[in-house]
Design an enzyme around this catalytic site. Sequence first.
Site, PDB file in Angstrom:
ATOM      1  CD  GLU A 128      -2.907   1.173   2.345  1.00 26.64           C
ATOM      2  OE1 GLU A 128      -2.761   0.402   3.296  1.00 26.64           O
ATOM      3  OE2 GLU A 128      -3.835   1.981   2.278  1.00 26.64           O
ATOM      4  N   GLY A 269       2.767   2.615  10.826  1.00 28.26           N
ATOM      5  CA  GLY A 269       2.558   1.817  12.034  1.00 28.26           C
ATOM      6  C   GLY A 269       2.471   0.337  11.730  1.00 28.26           C
ATOM      7  CD  GLU A 306      -2.897  -2.089  10.720  1.00 29.63           C
ATOM      8  OE1 GLU A 306      -3.357  -2.275   9.585  1.00 29.63           O
ATOM      9  OE2 GLU A 306      -2.570  -0.962  11.151  1.00 29.63           O
TER      10      GLU A 306
HETATM   11  N1  PHE Z   1      -3.166   0.891   5.818  1.00 22.18           N
HETATM   12  C1  PHE Z   1      -2.311   1.020   6.954  1.00 22.18           C
HETATM   13  C2  PHE Z   1      -3.206   1.200   8.170  1.00 22.18           C
HETATM   14  O1  PHE Z   1      -4.011   2.080   8.231  1.00 22.18           O
HETATM   15  C3  PHE Z   1      -1.379   2.169   6.913  1.00 22.18           C
HETATM   16  C4  PHE Z   1      -0.328   2.107   5.860  1.00 22.18           C
HETATM   17  C5  PHE Z   1      -0.448   2.864   4.724  1.00 22.18           C
HETATM   18  C6  PHE Z   1       0.770   1.310   6.027  1.00 22.18           C
HETATM   19  C7  PHE Z   1       0.508   2.829   3.743  1.00 22.18           C
HETATM   20  C8  PHE Z   1       1.748   1.285   5.056  1.00 22.18           C
HETATM   21  C9  PHE Z   1       1.622   2.064   3.914  1.00 22.18           C
HETATM   22  O2  PHE Z   1      -3.189   0.471   9.083  1.00 22.18           O
HETATM   23 ZN    ZN Z   2      -5.819   1.503   8.594  1.00 28.67          ZN
END
Ligand code: PHE
Ligand code: ZN
Length: 880
Positions: A128, A269, A306
Site C-alpha cells: 500500500e 505503524g 489492522e
Molecule cells: N493501511 C495502513 C493502516 O491504516 C497504513 C499504511 C499505509 C501502512 C501505507 C503502510 C503504507 O493500518
Molecule cells: Zn488503517
Amino acid sequence: MKTDIPQPIRLEDYRPTPYLIDTVELDFRLDPETTQVFSRLALRPNPASSEANAPLILDGEKLSLVSVKIDGEPLAEGQYRVEAQSLTIGHVPQHPFTLEIETHCNPSANTELSGLYVSGGIFCTQCEAEGFRRITYFYDRPDVMARYTVRIEADQALYPVLLSNGNPRQQSAIGGTCRHFAVWEDPFPKPSYLFALVAGDLGSVHDGITTCSGRPVSLGIYVQKGKEDRCQWAMEAVKASMRWDEERFGREYDLDVFNIVAVPDFNMGAMENKGLNVFNDKYILALPGTATDQDYVNIEAIIAHEYFHNWTGNRITCRDWFQLCLKEGLTVFRDQEFTSDMRSRAVKRITDVKTLRARQFPEDGGPLAHPPRPSAYIEINNFYTPTVYEKGAEICRMMQTLIGPDAFRSAMDLYFERHDGEAATVEDLVSCMADASGRDLSQFFRWYTQAGTPQVVAEGVYDASRKQYTLTLEQRTPPTPGEEEKQPLHIPLGIGLVAQDGEDIPLDLEGLGRLNAPVIELTGRRQSFRFNNVRQRPALSLNRGFTAPIRLESNLAAADQLFLMGHDNDSFNRWEAGQGLGRALMIAACRGPLPEDSLAAYARALRQILEDPAADDAFKALMLGLPSESEIAAAIGSNVDTDAVHAARDGVRARLGKLLADTLSGIWQRTSEPGPYRPDPASTARRALRHASLSLMMLADPDQGTAWAMAELTAPHSMSAEIGALSALVQIERPEREDALDSFHDRHSGEHLLIDKWLLLNAQCIGPEAPLRIERLTRHPDFRWSTPNKVYALFAGFTAGNVPGFNAADGSGYRVVADAILRLDAVNPQVAARIATGFRSCKVLNSIRKSAAEAELNRILAEPSLSRDVFEIVSKIARV
Ligand code: PHE
Ligand code: ZN
C-alpha cells in the site's frame, strides 16, 4: 527548481480498467540483490469498460523485465514497450488470455521501504498504496481484485520461515539443493496493495482461537529471534480483537491462519495485508522493562485496527485511492470503539480529541487542508493524513450519533451484505446508513467533500418569566486553499442544560417535544432552538462527548465553566471546560503578566477533582494536561512569538503547580508502585496521574521535581516510570537532565526501540541549544537515516514536540530540519514528506520566523531532483 512539475491525479478522471485480472500466480526466487519474480495472470476484457481493443498498460517501477508471453508465446521486441513507470502491450486478445511476465528486482537496494525490501535480514513487502508495481508489472490499483497463489523459494538455512497471504498449502525442501519453497493460496479476491510476502530466520509464538461458527484459526506472531518473550501482550490483543468484532459487529475471521510479522524498518505503524499483517516492531514488542503504558495501549489499538481491516478494507476495499477514508475512517472508528469497550470510554474519547486537536485541526486550518475524501492528489502517500484517518472516524461517529446505535449496526450489516467482495466508494457506505435509518444524509455528505474545521458560535439566553432557554447557533467554516466558499454542514450536537444541583434539566424542545437522545441538529448557517419548562437558569453543556469535530465558541461565563468542570454529567465536557479555562489563561498570559489571583479559582476547581476519591485517576491526569503550545498558537492565529507562548504556558503551569503543591505531593506519595508492573487500565491510570503531577511539579519547584524524577530513575520500576521521569526532566535545563539521558542511553544501548525513545527525549529537550543538539545527534552512531523510527523520533519529535526549539528565532531549527528533508529525500521520500509537514503551521508565526521558514522551504524547492512526495507538501506550504 524542479523542471517537470508533477501533475495531480483527479477523482473525476476515474475509469475502470479495460481488462480484469481473475487470478495471479506468483513465483519468487528470493535473493537479496537479484530476486526473480515469475508472474502468471489470467486476464479478460472488462465488460464494465467502454474502451474496446485498448492497449494493456500495466504499472511497474524499478523493475528489470526479462520476458513477456501471451498464451505461452513470447512477445517480440516491437510488441511491447517498457517505460520508467509502465509496460505497454499494444494488442492483446479480446477474450480471456494468459500473460506471463518475468522480472528482476533488487530488495537490498530498496531504501524507500515500498515493494520488496530487506529489514534486519528479513525479506518483507509493503504494497500500500503503490508498492506492488515495484515487485512486478500489474494493474496496481485497488479496483482490480484477483485471487492469488504464491510460491516462495529461498535458501533454507537463511530463510526457514516463508509466509504469504491466505492459507498454507505446501512447504518442502528442494531435493539436492540448499533451497526450499512454500506455497500459499488466498481464496479471497484482493487488490494488489494487500499482497504480502515475508521470508527470514524468524522466531515465533503461536496460539489459536475458535471462531463463533466453530472454525479453528491458528495465530502466529513472528519476530526477530530472541524477542519471542515480548509478544504475549500482542497475542492477547489479537484474540480480544477477534472476539470483539464477532460480538460487536458480527464479523467472523475467514482464513485458517492469521499471522503477524514485526520488522524494525517500516514507514508507517502497520499494514493489514490479508491474513499476514506486517507491523513496525514498536507496535508489537512489549515487556514491562521495554515498553511504556502508552506502548501497551498503542499495541492493543493498532493490532485491533489492522485486524478490523479484514472486513473494512479487505473484504470490502476501496474503488480508488480517493476513497481511502472509506476504509481508514471506518476502521479507526471501529478501533476507537474497541478501546472504549476494553478500557475507559471517557478517557478514550478525551485522548482521541486531544490527538484530533493536536494533529487534524492544524492540518485542516493550514496549507495542507483537504477534505476527508480529496478530489485530487499528486502523491497518494501524502494522503495518509489525520484528516483521512481521524476526521474520517469522526464522520462515522457522527453518523452513529445521527441515526442511533441500532440503525448504525443495521447499516453496517447492510454494507457487508451489499458490498462484500467489492471495491466500494464512500457514497456506498453513506447510502447504507441512509437506507437503514430512513434518514436523508445528503447534506451530511458534505463532511466528506469539504475541507476545514467548522466554527460554531453558541449563544444562550434564559427567560426566567417564561421558563424558556433559547440557544442560537451560527456555523461558519473558514476558507481553505482552493475552497473559498463553504456550505453549511449537518452538525449533530450533544447537549445538556445543567441545573445548579448538577442535574440535567429534561430537554423539551419547541416543535419536537421531549428529546429522547440529547442531540440537536444544526443544518442552517444560523438556527435557534427554544427549550421550554426550563425551571432555572441552566449552564449550557454543548457538543457533549465531542459529538462533532468543530471549534465551539460560546458566551459561557467563566463561573459557568468552573461549575461545569466540577459538575457536568458528561465527563468529556468536564474536561473540556477545564481546557477552555486553561486556554484562556494561557492566551492572557501571552499578552502580559497575569494578576496575582487569576489562577486561584481554576486551581481550586482542579484541587477538588484531584482530591475526589470517587474520580478516576486517568481523568485526573487528563485534567492536569493543559492545552498544548500549538493549540495556543493556533488560537492566537497570527504574529505568534513561540518563545512567548512557551513562557506563558510554562508560567501558568508553574503557578498552578505551586498552588497545588500539597495535592501533588499527596498524589506522589500515594501512587508509588504497589507490586509488579501491570498494564491494566487502573494501574495505567495511576501512573499517568503520577507522571502528570511530576511534570507540573518540575516547573513549580524544579528542585523538588528533579528530586522526585531522580528517585524514580535510581531504581526504575518499569519503562513507564523511566519515561515518565525523563519526560518531566526534558522540560528544564539542568545538569541532572543530561546525566539522566546519558545513563538511560548506556543502560539500554543494545535495545533499538529504547534508543528511539532516547532520541525522542533528546528532541524534546528545551533550551537554546535545541537545534544544535538535533544536528549533533544526526552524527551519533545510533542514528540511522534509513530507519523511519529513528528519523521520526528525532525530527517529528523536534517539529511537533519542541515548539520553541523548532521555531528558534534565528531559524536554526528550520535549517536543521530542512537539511534533513533534503538528505532523506534521496533515501526515503515518503518519510521526508512526513517530516516536511512539520512546517505546516508557519503562517501563524511572526514575521522573522515566517521569513526564516520560507527561506528554508524555498531552499528545498530549489533542489532539482526533488521527489513528488516532498514537492507536493513543500510547495503547498510555501504557497501561502
Ligand atoms: N493501511 C495502513 C493502516 O491504516 C497504513 C499504511 C499505509 C501502512 C501505507 C503502510 C503504507 O493500518
Ligand atoms: Zn488503517
